[in-house]
Design a protein around this motif. Sequence first.
Motif: not given
Length: 271
Positions: A219, A221, A223, A242-243, A245, A266-269
């Motif tokens: 992960n 992150e 943001t 996996e993440v 952002d 599985r998650s892209v921001g």
Amino acid sequence: MNLTGRIPQDFENLTFLVSLDLGSNNFYGKLPREVTRLRRLKFLDFSFNYFIGSIPSTVSNISKLETLDLTFNSLEGQIPKEIGHLKNIRFLSLAVNNLIGSIPEGIGNLHNLNFLAIEYNQLTELQILSLSNNDFDGPIHSEIGSLRNLQFLHLGGIIPQGIGNLVNLVKLSIEENQIIVSVPISIFNISSLQLLSLMKNNIKGSLPREIGNLTKMQNLELTSNMFTGEIPKEISDLVNLEVFDITLNRFSGSLAMQIFNISSLRSVGLT
């Protein structure tokens, strides 16, 4: 004053007492439970004496306590979890005793705590440390890097320079602060990291190429910061990601297309 003897039970009758300083004397015996009935106490200093036994769990009854200094005694047993109920505590020193066991998780909930000393005991190695939601009036010292077995770190305030020495760190979270600095390169040398969250910090600067060292990262992150420059192509080396952002930043250039070859994503921001 070189006072000696035991603390008399009659102390519990001093119900209006706000400050009790008996430090640097020769008192002995167990910590008097009667003192924990002094509900108005804000300052309690029993440091540099010869007290034995355990810290009474009833210490939580002194709910207005701001300073508790038990330094340099012969106290034994575990730190009572009830210490985490002292919501007004600012200064807490249990250093230089014979305390054993783990550090209660409740200490992380003491949001007014400015000073914590627990060194020179027989406590088990700290693995989780949360210092978020505090208003530190100075930096977190680089000595934090001596906690080599630390695995989870949740910080508020300035990022300490010694953070790169936490070679077993798995999760690092520094969120919702007003940090306006670049991220120390040393963070990207902690190859054990699986989660790095730097959300809502106003962090400036670019992501270094060394981010490719974080091959166990799951992960990432970032943001709501002020990151600039291009996203380094080494991001594609995070094969366990996996993440990812990076929304609400100021990145420029093109995104390394190799990142979309990371099958674990599985998650892209990217907003």
